[in-house]
Write a protein that holds these residues in place. Structure first.
Motif, PDB file in Angstrom:
ATOM      1  N   VAL A  31      -2.687  -5.945 -50.168  1.00 57.21           N
ATOM      2  CA  VAL A  31      -2.863  -7.219 -50.867  1.00 57.21           C
ATOM      3  C   VAL A  31      -1.561  -7.553 -51.580  1.00 57.21           C
ATOM      4  O   VAL A  31      -0.949  -6.678 -52.214  1.00 57.21           O
ATOM      5  CB  VAL A  31      -4.002  -7.147 -51.910  1.00 57.21           C
ATOM      6  CG1 VAL A  31      -4.211  -8.510 -52.569  1.00 57.21           C
ATOM      7  CG2 VAL A  31      -5.293  -6.647 -51.273  1.00 57.21           C
ATOM      8  N   LYS A  32      -1.126  -8.809 -51.456  1.00 58.21           N
ATOM      9  CA  LYS A  32       0.068  -9.243 -52.172  1.00 58.21           C
ATOM     10  C   LYS A  32      -0.221 -10.556 -52.880  1.00 58.21           C
ATOM     11  O   LYS A  32      -0.486 -11.573 -52.240  1.00 58.21           O
ATOM     12  CB  LYS A  32       1.250  -9.404 -51.216  1.00 58.21           C
ATOM     13  CG  LYS A  32       2.555  -9.699 -51.939  1.00 58.21           C
ATOM     14  CD  LYS A  32       3.744  -9.641 -50.991  1.00 58.21           C
ATOM     15  CE  LYS A  32       5.038  -9.821 -51.771  1.00 58.21           C
ATOM     16  NZ  LYS A  32       6.227  -9.734 -50.884  1.00 58.21           N
ATOM     17  N   ALA A  54     -15.210  -8.528 -53.365  1.00 62.23           N
ATOM     18  CA  ALA A  54     -14.911  -7.414 -54.272  1.00 62.23           C
ATOM     19  C   ALA A  54     -13.679  -7.717 -55.120  1.00 62.23           C
ATOM     20  O   ALA A  54     -13.639  -7.403 -56.311  1.00 62.23           O
ATOM     21  CB  ALA A  54     -14.700  -6.133 -53.471  1.00 62.23           C
ATOM     22  N   MET A  55     -12.651  -8.318 -54.505  1.00 62.68           N
ATOM     23  CA  MET A  55     -11.443  -8.668 -55.240  1.00 62.68           C
ATOM     24  C   MET A  55     -11.760  -9.658 -56.362  1.00 62.68           C
ATOM     25  O   MET A  55     -11.300  -9.498 -57.499  1.00 62.68           O
ATOM     26  CB  MET A  55     -10.408  -9.273 -54.291  1.00 62.68           C
ATOM     27  CG  MET A  55      -9.775  -8.262 -53.335  1.00 62.68           C
ATOM     28  SD  MET A  55      -8.866  -9.063 -51.971  1.00 62.68           S
ATOM     29  CE  MET A  55      -7.668 -10.042 -52.870  1.00 62.68           C
ATOM     30  N   ALA A  56     -12.538 -10.652 -56.044  1.00 65.93           N
ATOM     31  CA  ALA A  56     -12.899 -11.657 -57.047  1.00 65.93           C
ATOM     32  C   ALA A  56     -13.735 -11.046 -58.165  1.00 65.93           C
ATOM     33  O   ALA A  56     -13.516 -11.314 -59.353  1.00 65.93           O
ATOM     34  CB  ALA A  56     -13.663 -12.811 -56.386  1.00 65.93           C
ATOM     35  N   GLY A  57     -14.688 -10.183 -57.788  1.00 67.74           N
ATOM     36  CA  GLY A  57     -15.556  -9.579 -58.783  1.00 67.74           C
ATOM     37  C   GLY A  57     -14.826  -8.646 -59.734  1.00 67.74           C
ATOM     38  O   GLY A  57     -15.168  -8.549 -60.918  1.00 67.74           O
ATOM     39  N   ALA A  58     -13.799  -7.964 -59.232  1.00 57.72           N
ATOM     40  CA  ALA A  58     -13.060  -7.010 -60.067  1.00 57.72           C
ATOM     41  C   ALA A  58     -11.823  -7.627 -60.707  1.00 57.72           C
ATOM     42  O   ALA A  58     -11.127  -6.951 -61.472  1.00 57.72           O
ATOM     43  CB  ALA A  58     -12.649  -5.802 -59.214  1.00 57.72           C
ATOM     44  N   ALA A  64       1.864  -4.927 -57.644  1.00 57.62           N
ATOM     45  CA  ALA A  64       2.468  -3.740 -57.032  1.00 57.62           C
ATOM     46  C   ALA A  64       1.843  -2.458 -57.565  1.00 57.62           C
ATOM     47  O   ALA A  64       1.821  -2.215 -58.775  1.00 57.62           O
ATOM     48  CB  ALA A  64       3.973  -3.716 -57.296  1.00 57.62           C
ATOM     49  N   GLY A  65       1.281  -1.670 -56.659  1.00 55.63           N
ATOM     50  CA  GLY A  65       0.678  -0.392 -57.029  1.00 55.63           C
ATOM     51  C   GLY A  65      -0.748  -0.484 -57.526  1.00 55.63           C
ATOM     52  O   GLY A  65      -1.434   0.540 -57.648  1.00 55.63           O
ATOM     53  N   GLU A  66      -1.237  -1.678 -57.809  1.00 59.11           N
ATOM     54  CA  GLU A  66      -2.623  -1.856 -58.258  1.00 59.11           C
ATOM     55  C   GLU A  66      -3.550  -1.478 -57.103  1.00 59.11           C
ATOM     56  O   GLU A  66      -3.292  -1.818 -55.951  1.00 59.11           O
ATOM     57  CB  GLU A  66      -2.847  -3.309 -58.662  1.00 59.11           C
ATOM     58  CG  GLU A  66      -4.227  -3.594 -59.249  1.00 59.11           C
ATOM     59  CD  GLU A  66      -4.431  -5.068 -59.577  1.00 59.11           C
ATOM     60  OE1 GLU A  66      -5.489  -5.405 -60.121  1.00 59.11           O
ATOM     61  OE2 GLU A  66      -3.532  -5.882 -59.261  1.00 59.11           O
ATOM     62  N   ASN A  67      -4.624  -0.765 -57.404  1.00 56.05           N
ATOM     63  CA  ASN A  67      -5.509  -0.359 -56.319  1.00 56.05           C
ATOM     64  C   ASN A  67      -6.966  -0.361 -56.751  1.00 56.05           C
ATOM     65  O   ASN A  67      -7.279  -0.201 -57.946  1.00 56.05           O
ATOM     66  CB  ASN A  67      -5.102   1.017 -55.779  1.00 56.05           C
ATOM     67  CG  ASN A  67      -5.098   2.093 -56.838  1.00 56.05           C
ATOM     68  OD1 ASN A  67      -6.118   2.738 -57.106  1.00 56.05           O
ATOM     69  ND2 ASN A  67      -3.956   2.315 -57.474  1.00 56.05           N
ATOM     70  N   LEU A  68      -7.834  -0.550 -55.781  1.00 56.36           N
ATOM     71  CA  LEU A  68      -9.275  -0.620 -56.025  1.00 56.36           C
ATOM     72  C   LEU A  68      -9.987   0.045 -54.853  1.00 56.36           C
ATOM     73  O   LEU A  68      -9.830  -0.375 -53.706  1.00 56.36           O
ATOM     74  CB  LEU A  68      -9.718  -2.091 -56.153  1.00 56.36           C
ATOM     75  CG  LEU A  68     -11.207  -2.352 -56.341  1.00 56.36           C
ATOM     76  CD1 LEU A  68     -11.687  -1.781 -57.676  1.00 56.36           C
ATOM     77  CD2 LEU A  68     -11.490  -3.858 -56.264  1.00 56.36           C
ATOM     78  N   PHE A  77     -12.937   1.565 -48.464  1.00 53.23           N
ATOM     79  CA  PHE A  77     -11.745   0.736 -48.355  1.00 53.23           C
ATOM     80  C   PHE A  77     -10.945   0.841 -49.654  1.00 53.23           C
ATOM     81  O   PHE A  77     -11.509   0.816 -50.753  1.00 53.23           O
ATOM     82  CB  PHE A  77     -12.126  -0.722 -48.077  1.00 53.23           C
ATOM     83  CG  PHE A  77     -13.020  -0.884 -46.883  1.00 53.23           C
ATOM     84  CD1 PHE A  77     -12.486  -0.965 -45.609  1.00 53.23           C
ATOM     85  CD2 PHE A  77     -14.407  -0.925 -47.033  1.00 53.23           C
ATOM     86  CE1 PHE A  77     -13.317  -1.080 -44.500  1.00 53.23           C
ATOM     87  CE2 PHE A  77     -15.241  -1.053 -45.934  1.00 53.23           C
ATOM     88  CZ  PHE A  77     -14.695  -1.124 -44.661  1.00 53.23           C
ATOM     89  N   LEU A  78      -9.629   0.940 -49.500  1.00 50.58           N
ATOM     90  CA  LEU A  78      -8.748   0.995 -50.663  1.00 50.58           C
ATOM     91  C   LEU A  78      -7.872  -0.244 -50.647  1.00 50.58           C
ATOM     92  O   LEU A  78      -6.976  -0.381 -49.808  1.00 50.58           O
ATOM     93  CB  LEU A  78      -7.876   2.254 -50.627  1.00 50.58           C
ATOM     94  CG  LEU A  78      -6.914   2.439 -51.811  1.00 50.58           C
ATOM     95  CD1 LEU A  78      -7.703   2.665 -53.107  1.00 50.58           C
ATOM     96  CD2 LEU A  78      -5.950   3.593 -51.563  1.00 50.58           C
ATOM     97  N   LEU A  79      -8.169  -1.168 -51.544  1.00 47.94           N
ATOM     98  CA  LEU A  79      -7.320  -2.344 -51.702  1.00 47.94           C
ATOM     99  C   LEU A  79      -6.078  -1.905 -52.471  1.00 47.94           C
ATOM    100  O   LEU A  79      -6.185  -1.253 -53.516  1.00 47.94           O
ATOM    101  CB  LEU A  79      -8.059  -3.443 -52.462  1.00 47.94           C
ATOM    102  CG  LEU A  79      -9.319  -3.986 -51.771  1.00 47.94           C
ATOM    103  CD1 LEU A  79     -10.104  -4.870 -52.717  1.00 47.94           C
ATOM    104  CD2 LEU A  79      -8.937  -4.753 -50.515  1.00 47.94           C
ATOM    105  N   PHE A  80      -4.890  -2.286 -51.965  1.00 54.07           N
ATOM    106  CA  PHE A  80      -3.665  -1.749 -52.560  1.00 54.07           C
ATOM    107  C   PHE A  80      -2.599  -2.837 -52.641  1.00 54.07           C
ATOM    108  O   PHE A  80      -2.293  -3.500 -51.646  1.00 54.07           O
ATOM    109  CB  PHE A  80      -3.138  -0.580 -51.711  1.00 54.07           C
ATOM    110  CG  PHE A  80      -2.259   0.366 -52.469  1.00 54.07           C
ATOM    111  CD1 PHE A  80      -2.788   1.499 -53.064  1.00 54.07           C
ATOM    112  CD2 PHE A  80      -0.892   0.124 -52.602  1.00 54.07           C
ATOM    113  CE1 PHE A  80      -1.982   2.373 -53.773  1.00 54.07           C
ATOM    114  CE2 PHE A  80      -0.084   0.987 -53.305  1.00 54.07           C
ATOM    115  CZ  PHE A  80      -0.628   2.121 -53.901  1.00 54.07           C
ATOM    116  N   GLY A  81      -2.032  -3.006 -53.829  1.00 52.28           N
ATOM    117  CA  GLY A  81      -1.023  -4.038 -54.064  1.00 52.28           C
ATOM    118  C   GLY A  81       0.343  -3.650 -53.510  1.00 52.28           C
ATOM    119  O   GLY A  81       0.852  -2.565 -53.799  1.00 52.28           O
ATOM    120  N   LEU A  82       0.939  -4.538 -52.708  1.00 51.79           N
ATOM    121  CA  LEU A  82       2.243  -4.294 -52.100  1.00 51.79           C
ATOM    122  C   LEU A  82       3.376  -4.466 -53.102  1.00 51.79           C
ATOM    123  O   LEU A  82       3.383  -5.384 -53.914  1.00 51.79           O
ATOM    124  CB  LEU A  82       2.474  -5.253 -50.935  1.00 51.79           C
ATOM    125  CG  LEU A  82       1.722  -4.951 -49.636  1.00 51.79           C
ATOM    126  CD1 LEU A  82       1.774  -6.163 -48.711  1.00 51.79           C
ATOM    127  CD2 LEU A  82       2.324  -3.735 -48.950  1.00 51.79           C
TER     128      LEU A  82
END
Length: 474
Positions: A31-32, A54-58, A64-68, A77-82
């Motif tokens: 995710v960027k 999930a992104m909207a709810g959280a 960068a480096g943020e993860n969920l 699934f691991l959402l991860f900031g580029l």
């Protein structure tokens, strides 16, 4: 001294399948700034919009480096900031994955080579001396869309960086000059010729400056000469690395704060060794020669003193005005030796001055070049490697600061422009094009960072390899 990730806590594999097609217990979704990549979008469509919900709810922004981490009936699934830098993204991802317990992970290979390199570098640990050290569970990372050759190259480059880091991180009671020489001898297994000269041979050569620095220690010095000579090589690069396995400062004694990390004063030599190993593993088509004057700078009744006049291998004499300016003395003899061996161009790396750190901070190395074209080649190679360097001038007027009333040179000038006068001192001992990299800042990290933990960074290995690759294309 084996790299932590080999034979493999984290292993990398190229995979053709996309995130939507692939099967793994955990899938990483990039995710960027709130936006998914095309592969992430395709996966989200397949999941009925679950990821965006999930992104909207959280309130997940994808910084960068943020993860969920999401655990759903559809899988994990691991959402991860580029990050802007794919190496930093990979390093941060590796550190997060190390805290999870998934045996297999599927990752979209955006900018595959730097991402793969970052993952491997970020996974590094040095904990062999901790009683709590426990065996890690292996994690297999599948890189979707990666070129297998790029993945293999990243592994071979990382092995050299890891070895350089290991050498720097070893305690000084373990990594003595003799132990560093023994480590160098292990390169024979990779087809590298290694010659180790003992104290008698060093004296016979006439390396008076190197021996003076070494004479105060109970641990004898060693001069290490390396040669990687692949068949058909048309170009040659000579490397020189500073090899002080511990530096007390001698009679110009360092304070505790300044001495605490001086086990890493051989980081330049470690970078040379790491690069030679990776070059051999990669089969790079360039002859590489490396030279390391390994010793300790200690205080004893035999230690060299302020006011001593030393005769170097080149024949020039040096008046000692500071025993803590010892690295340039060992390098003077190593550089002169490299030129005697027919060097056409030299790249030298050393943790040489605190002045370079004052000027550029702890993340940027100072670059000095006696010849502009050669300096630009190294600068571009460092940029490509993601290793920060900045060119500083070899201001000829400052040569006056090194004049001695009793010898050809003093080993220090005054406090002002100390990194420059140190570089000018080194330039006195060679006539071929020289690039001096003062890596005193970035060679040793005082806190954890995206590409690894506190300690040795292996800075310079990747720059050297890019220089070699560039020469191989000529």
């Amino acid at each position: 001294m084996r790299a932590w990730y080999l034979p493999g806590v984290i292993t990398l594999h190229a995979l053709e399948a996309t995130l939507a097609e692939g099967k793994a217990p955990l899938k990483v979704v990039w995710v960027k700034k709130g936006e998914l990549t095309p592969q992430g979008e395709a996966l989200d469509v397949r999941l009925g919009g679950l990821l965006r919900q999930a992104m909207a709810g959280a309130g997940f922004k994808g910084e960068a480096g943020e993860n969920l981490l999401l655990s759903t009936p559809e899988g994990h699934f691991l959402l991860f900031g580029l990050d802007e830098d794919p190496r930093a993204t990979g390093g941060r991802l590796a550190q997060v994955l190390g805290k999870l317990s998934f045996p297999e992970v599927l990752v979209e290979a955006l900018e595959a080579y730097p991402l793969a390199e970052g993952i491997l570098l970020g996974a590094y640990r040095f904990d062999r001396y901790k009683a709590s050290n426990k065996e890690e569970k292996p994690v297999a990372i599948q890189l979707s869309g990666a070129n297998p050759e790029e993945v293999e190259r990243a592994k071979k480059v990382a092995e050299g960086v890891y070895w350089a880091r290991d050498l720097v991180n070893e305690p000084p009671n373990v990594l003595t000059p003799e132990a560093l020489a023994e480590a160098a001898l292990s390169l024979k297994a990779f087809g590298v010729e290694v010659e180790v000269l003992d104290e008698g041979a060093i004296q016979a050569l006439g390396m008076g400056a190197f021996l003076a620095v070494a004479q105060g220690s109970e641990n004898p010095p060693r001069f290490i000469a390396l040669r990687y000579a692949p068949e058909g090589a048309r170009e040659r690069l000579d490397l020189v690395g500073k090899g002080l396995t511990f530096d007390s400062g001698g009679y110009s004694l360092k304070p505790t704060e300044g001495m605490a990390t001086m086990k890493g004063d051989m980081a330049g030599g470690a970078a040379v060794l790491g690069a030679m190993k990776s070059a051999a593993l990669l089969g790079l088509p360039v002859e590489i020669r490396g030279y390391i004057a390994a010793c300790e700078n200690m205080v004893s009744g035999r230690a060299y003193r302020l006011g001593d006049v030393l005769k170097t291998l080149s024949g020039k004499t040096v008046e000692v005005m500071n025993t803590d300016a010892e690295g340039r003395l060992t390098l003077a003899d190593a550089l002169a030796y490299a030129e005697r061996q027919g060097a056409k161009r030299i790249l030298e790396l050393s943790t040489l001055t605190g002045s370079a750190v004052v000027a550029l901070g702890e993340e940027v190395a100072a670059l000095f070049a006696t010849e502009e074209t050669w300096g630009k080649q190294v600068e571009e190679a460092a940029k490509k490697a993601g290793e920060k360097v900045w060119p500083l001038p070899l201001e000829k007027a400052y040569r006056e600061k090194l004049k001695s009333p009793v010898a050809d040179l003093k080993n220090v000038g005054d406090r002002n422009g100390g990194a420059i006068t140190a570089a000018l001192f080194l330039a006195e001992f060679v006539t071929v094009p020289l690039v001096h990299l003062d890596i005193a800042g970035p060679a040793f990290a005082k806190k954890a960072h995206a590409l690894g933990p506190e300690g040795g960074t292996g800075f310079g290995v990747r720059t050297i390899l890019n220089v070699v690759q560039g020469l191989g294309k000529v």
